[in-house]
Design a protein around this motif. Structure first.
Motif, short mmCIF file in Angstrom:
data_model
loop_
_atom_site.label_atom_id
_atom_site.label_comp_id
_atom_site.label_asym_id
_atom_site.label_seq_id
_atom_site.Cartn_x
_atom_site.Cartn_y
_atom_site.Cartn_z
N PHE A 1 7.99 -7.35 -1.48
CA PHE A 1 8.75 -7.85 -2.39
C PHE A 1 9.94 -8.38 -2.04
O PHE A 1 10.35 -9.63 -2.51
N VAL A 2 10.72 -7.90 -1.38
CA VAL A 2 12.02 -8.13 -0.83
C VAL A 2 11.95 -9.57 0.13
O VAL A 2 12.74 -10.18 -0.19
N ILE A 3 11.07 -9.59 0.92
CA ILE A 3 11.08 -10.95 1.59
C ILE A 3 10.47 -12.02 0.80
O ILE A 3 11.02 -13.25 1.04
N PHE A 4 9.62 -11.73 -0.05
CA PHE A 4 9.29 -12.91 -1.31
C PHE A 4 10.55 -13.28 -2.02
O PHE A 4 10.92 -14.38 -2.22
N LYS B 1 17.40 -19.18 11.66
CA LYS B 1 17.57 -18.09 12.55
C LYS B 1 18.14 -16.85 11.99
O LYS B 1 17.61 -15.96 12.02
N LEU B 2 19.30 -16.92 11.60
CA LEU B 2 19.94 -16.03 10.89
C LEU B 2 19.40 -15.26 9.88
O LEU B 2 19.27 -14.04 9.68
N PHE B 3 18.53 -16.09 8.97
CA PHE B 3 17.85 -15.78 7.77
C PHE B 3 16.62 -14.85 8.16
O PHE B 3 16.36 -13.94 7.55
N ARG C 1 12.36 -16.91 -1.83
CA ARG C 1 12.48 -17.52 -3.24
C ARG C 1 13.86 -17.99 -3.52
O ARG C 1 14.37 -19.00 -3.94
N ASP C 2 15.02 -16.95 -3.33
CA ASP C 2 16.32 -17.18 -3.66
C ASP C 2 16.82 -18.47 -2.67
O ASP C 2 17.66 -19.19 -3.07
N ARG C 3 16.45 -18.36 -1.53
CA ARG C 3 16.81 -19.34 -0.42
C ARG C 3 16.29 -20.75 -0.65
O ARG C 3 17.11 -21.82 -0.87
N LYS C 4 15.31 -20.69 -1.37
CA LYS C 4 14.65 -22.20 -1.76
C LYS C 4 15.41 -22.62 -3.13
O LYS C 4 15.70 -23.87 -3.08
N LEU D 1 15.75 -11.02 7.51
CA LEU D 1 14.46 -10.54 6.89
C LEU D 1 13.76 -9.32 7.96
O LEU D 1 13.44 -8.38 7.31
N VAL D 2 14.01 -9.65 9.15
CA VAL D 2 13.60 -8.54 10.12
C VAL D 2 14.27 -7.32 10.03
O VAL D 2 13.94 -6.37 10.04
#
Length: 414
Positions: A211-214, A234-236, A218-221, A240-241
């Motif tokens: 859910f967090v990754i999704f 790369k920072l994004f 979604r927020d980035r797009k 996520l990692v």
């Protein structure tokens, strides 16, 4: 005047140096991203450093599954209060009454369940309604009466503390029904085959990571669609990692003990719900607006009085929920319950990134601030630091957090 557009090709990197250059580039991206988002990431990094410090200092006892579970249970009511307090501070106000209101609701719960023998689900609904009414009354005087929130909530602190003494007649009252106790102290049930881990906790942890990754993608797009600045890819990916690793670590620790505490699910619902409201809902935008620039918000058509009223009503309900969790955890209502809870919630909000001038802060920041205080308390208890020095250290942490906020504003302004 002509310009020479030719340029010398860069000299090839020496053998074995390309990996180092790539690493330096990634490090530079991370440092640039942190500088641009210092308010957001500063306390998160501080929390990680505090965890590492006490994990080493206590020879790993801090990160034992049993201790991590207790850490969640011991700080649940402060985290609930911090969520509501963050909204109050973002709106440009303060609430000094939440500790006393927590105790008052706990006393009402004891009267309903112990003296009048009401079913505990009905008593919980009534207590939440009491908290909502208390918050609404204070919100009315602040929003429509024009009385400063400091004065109104200071009066509320005295009133609710006095009412607690009256309802309990100066005595501790308990015990509470088993059903309510399980909400504050219980864990999710065991399901599925024996895997040496709590299966339901593992399932919820993996679902949370997905859910967090999704949500982040979604927020980035969405930000890219509106031509807003976004972190480099790369920072994004590194972000996520890091988030996935943190959630996975917590999941495995909890799953190797008794599983996720029920109150952690309550906190998760509050975090996701209020986080969505503050990011995406109109009321969330309005809360930021009246805290950031009240005259401009009024000119834009924001109903500031209504928003302020709702913020304090919400704070009252969350204080009632915290009061129920606290009373159920200790299985009794006490006249001395909730002492200094308002200070802990305020400190958690400011440590988590709230600004004294309002208009700044996140719900996740409130949780991070509360965890910073919780890990400090737990770690200092494990290493045997006395309560006197604990107060000094927490005061210094709060001063450093607010000082960092002031320094950051000056730097941005200059």
């Amino acid at each position: 005047m002509s310009t020479d557009v030719t340029a010398k090709s860069p000299a090839p990197a020496p053998p074995g140096k390309s990996g180092g250059a790539a690493g330096d580039g990634l490090l530079q991206l991370v440092m640039d991203g942190m500088r641009r988002n210092m308010r957001q990431y500063g306390m998160l990094i501080a929390l990680g450093l505090i965890v590492v410090l006490f994990a080493v200092w206590t020879d790993g006892d801090l990160l034992l599954p049993r201790n991590v579970s207790n850490l969640v249970l011991q700080n649940s009511y402060i985290l609930i209060l911090a969520i509501g307090m963050m909204l109050v501070i973002i709106a440009g106000h303060i609430d000094l009454s939440v500790g006393s209101l927590t105790a008052f609701v706990g006393s009402m719960a004891a009267v309903f369940m112990v003296k009048q023998d009401l079913p505990w689900p009905l008593a919980v609904v009534l207590c939440l309604a009491v908290g909502a009414v208390a918050g609404a009354v204070q919100g009315f005087f602040i929003a429509y009466g024009g009385i400063p929130s400091f004065i109104v909530t200071l009066a509320g602190m005295l009133i609710f503390r006095g009412l607690t003494e009256i309802f309990l007649e100066g005595q501790t009252l308990g015990p509470f029904p088993d059903g309510l106790q399980k909400v504050a102290n219980g864990f999710l049930p065991e399901v599925g085959p024996n895997t040496n881990y709590h299966n339901l906790t593992l399932l919820l942890g993996f679902a949370m990571i997905a859910f967090v990754i999704f949500q982040e993608i979604r927020d980035r797009k969405r930000q890219q669609e509106f031509n807003l600045d976004v972190p480099p890819a790369k920072l994004f990916l590194l972000k996520l990692v890091a988030i996935g690793a943190a959630v996975l670590t917590l999941t495995m620790l909890l799953a190797s003990y008794k599983g996720a505490p029920i109150v952690l699910l309550i906190l998760g619902v509050l975090l996701v719900g209020f986080g969505y409201v503050m990011r995406n809902a109109i009321i969330g935008r309005h809360i930021y607006a009246i805290g950031g620039n009240l005259p401009a918000a009024k000119l834009s058509g924001v109903k500031d009085k209504k928003v302020t009223f709702l913020v304090f009503l919400n704070m009252g309900m969350l204080a009632a929920l915290a009061g129920l969790v606290f009373a159920a955890r200790f299985n009794a209502a006490s006249p001395k319950a909730g002492l200094n809870f308002e200070l802990e919630a305020i400190a958690a909000s400011f440590i988590g990134g709230a600004s004294m001038s309002g208009g700044v802060g996140t719900v996740l920041g409130a949780i991070i601030g509360g965890l910073v205080l919780g890990v400090l308390n737990n770690g200092m208890n494990l290493v045997g630091i006395g309560t006197d020095w604990q107060q000094v250290i927490k005061g210094l942490v709060l001063l450093a957090a607010v000082g960092f906020d002031v320094w950051n504003k000056r730097k941005v302004g200059s």
